[in-house]
Design an enzyme around this catalytic site. Structure first.
Site, PDB file in Angstrom:
ATOM      1  CG  ASP A 117      -2.047  -1.013   1.074  1.00 37.15           C
ATOM      2  OD1 ASP A 117      -2.640  -1.080  -0.016  1.00 37.15           O
ATOM      3  OD2 ASP A 117      -2.317  -1.742   2.040  1.00 37.15           O
ATOM      4  CG  ASP A 182      -7.577  -3.415  -3.511  1.00 37.42           C
ATOM      5  OD1 ASP A 182      -8.035  -4.333  -4.223  1.00 37.42           O
ATOM      6  OD2 ASP A 182      -8.034  -3.162  -2.391  1.00 37.42           O
TER       7      ASP A 182
HETATM    8  N1  GLY Z   1      -7.230  -1.410  -0.505  1.00 32.05           N
HETATM    9  C1  GLY Z   1      -8.165  -1.785   0.467  1.00 32.05           C
HETATM   10  C2  GLY Z   1      -9.575  -1.480   0.145  1.00 32.05           C
HETATM   11  O1  GLY Z   1      -9.911  -0.997  -0.902  1.00 32.05           O
HETATM   12  O2  GLY Z   1     -10.373  -1.718   1.016  1.00 32.05           O
END
Ligand code: GLY
Length: 416
Positions: A117, A182
């Site tokens: 992330d 994601d």
């Molecule tokens: N990247 C985590 C979410 O979208 O919840």
């Protein structure tokens, strides 16, 4: 008598015209301005309440408290990012000062290799800060962040590992190399680092990650798998599943939005038409889905409770007889569609632009816009973080705010 009747009619006509003019629905620009005003009020309160620079505003609990994340969790960059967008719109120094403070608070995160992330965290904070201020001291921090992200790349798999090894829902499977849709959002950081440093490795990692995602996360109808788990020794696909979506075969709304956004920005840097086709396919799935409500704010998953979609967790449809929407998915998709429209022509360009504008118009009103102060601190209501885990259902989420602010900027830029 006749004269009197005429003047009565004229007065009536003028009154009615005045009434119609005053009832005219606001323009998109007026809605955007109002939304930024609401944001200013909420964020004035949030700046006072959130004074500890090690606790990042994430959500607002049903108990009525701000819920914070720590520096190493995925949403830390969105609060500074939202502050940068406030500064960009208003030019008010107070937002810049706050954005500088909160951005600087993330500095040590450049070494974070615990998950994928870091792109979300550092590009929405330092990335926006660099774009807006041109402060070159941000560059080495972003370059180090890109290096940290690359540490999670496996050439065997051709992908950046999103999460560390963990079981799937209900321990159905063990995931040793899970990659989620994601993750496409982290590539912007790598593409930027390649341009900035001239080191093509960043570019190669980003392109290969996008190709692997294109191959294994996307179904023939352009619906998407949330999680793909790989064999670390051979790179083979072991599982195509979900964690935050309804079921393995369903399409989780936010995952789809991340995909539209991620493939669109990948096209921006590569100009590879296959990424553009993928972005359009994902966008068309989203916009033409039979379960997309008329206001274009999707259900938290496109297939909640549908026959043929079997969850690995206990879904009780009586708990939420009205299926919750996910406002964050609409905000992300709106922002992505504005960019996507710039790579299209004619009717297709107008189609994506209109859809994104419709989303902005929806989000700029009740029940999504927090005008009634449902909570004192966030701009938007009604997002869903992780429904299967029973977490963050119908709540504000800082990233919904962030992408809505970004989408509004993109709308305004499209008019320049
Ligand atoms: N990247 C985590 C979410 O979208 O919840």
């Amino acid at each position: 008598m006749r004269r009197r009747l005429i003047s009565f009619r004229v007065i009536l006509l003028l009154t009615l015209t005045g009434y119609i003019v005053s009832c005219k629905s606001p323009t998109v620009e007026e809605r955007i301005d109002h939304s930024f005003q609401v944001a200013a009020e909420r964020y004035d309160s949030l700046l006072v309440a959130a004074s500890d620079l090690t606790k990042y505003p994430h959500s607002f609990t049903l108990k009525g408290e701000i819920f914070y994340f720590g520096i190493d969790e995925w949403t830390g960059g969105f609060w500074p990012g939202a502050l940068w967008y406030m500064y960009e719109y208003t030019g008010n120094q107070k937002w810049k000062d706050a954005a500088l403070r909160w951005t600087a608070s993330l500095e040590s995160n450049q070494y974070n290799t615990k998950h994928h992330d870091i792109g979300f965290m550092m590009f929405s904070s330092y990335g926006n800060g660099l774009r807006i201020t041109g402060d070159t001291s941000y560059k080495p921090i972003l370059i180090q962040s890109a290096k940290s992200l690359c540490k999670r790349y496996s050439p065997t798999v051709g992908s950046i590992q999103s999460w560390n090894a963990r079981p799937s829902i209900n321990k159905q499977n063990q995931w040793n190399y899970p990659v989620i849709m994601d993750n496409m959002m982290n590539l912007e950081l790598l593409f930027w680092a390649a341009q900035e440093t001239g080191d093509s490795n960043f570019y190669k990692v980003a392109v290969q990650h996008a190709k692997t995602t294109q191959k294994n996360h996307i179904r023939s109808d352009f619906g998407t798998f949330h999680v793909v788990n790989y064999d670390t020794a051979t790179g083979a696909v072991l599982h195509q599943q979900t964690l935050q979506g309804f079921s393995d075969q369903s399409t989780w709304a936010r995952g789809q939005a991340w995909g539209i956004y991620g493939f669109t920005s990948t096209f921006r840097f590569t100009k590879d038409s296959s990424f553009l086709s993928t972005a359009k396919g994902l966008a068309n799935f989203f916009l033409r889905h039979k379960n997309l409500p008329a206001d274009k704010v999707p259900l938290w998953d496109f297939n909640v409770g549908e026959t043929g979609f079997t969850p690995d967790w206990n879904y009780d449809s009586t708990v939420y007889p009205i299926i919750p929407r996910d406002v964050s998915a609409a905000a992300i998709a709106a922002s992505a569609l504005f960019e996507l429209s710039t790579y299209c022509q004619g009717d297709e360009q107008q189609y994506y632009k209109n859809a994104a504008t419709d989303m902005i118009v929806s989000l700029s009103q009740e029940p999504y816009l927090n005008t009634k102060k449902t909570n004192p601190y966030f701009l938007l209501n009604g997002s869903v973080g992780n429904f299967p885990a029973g977490r963050e259902i119908n709540v504000p989420l800082i990233y919904a705010d962030y992408y809505f602010l970004e989408a509004m900027h993109r709308y305004l830029n499209s008019k320049k």
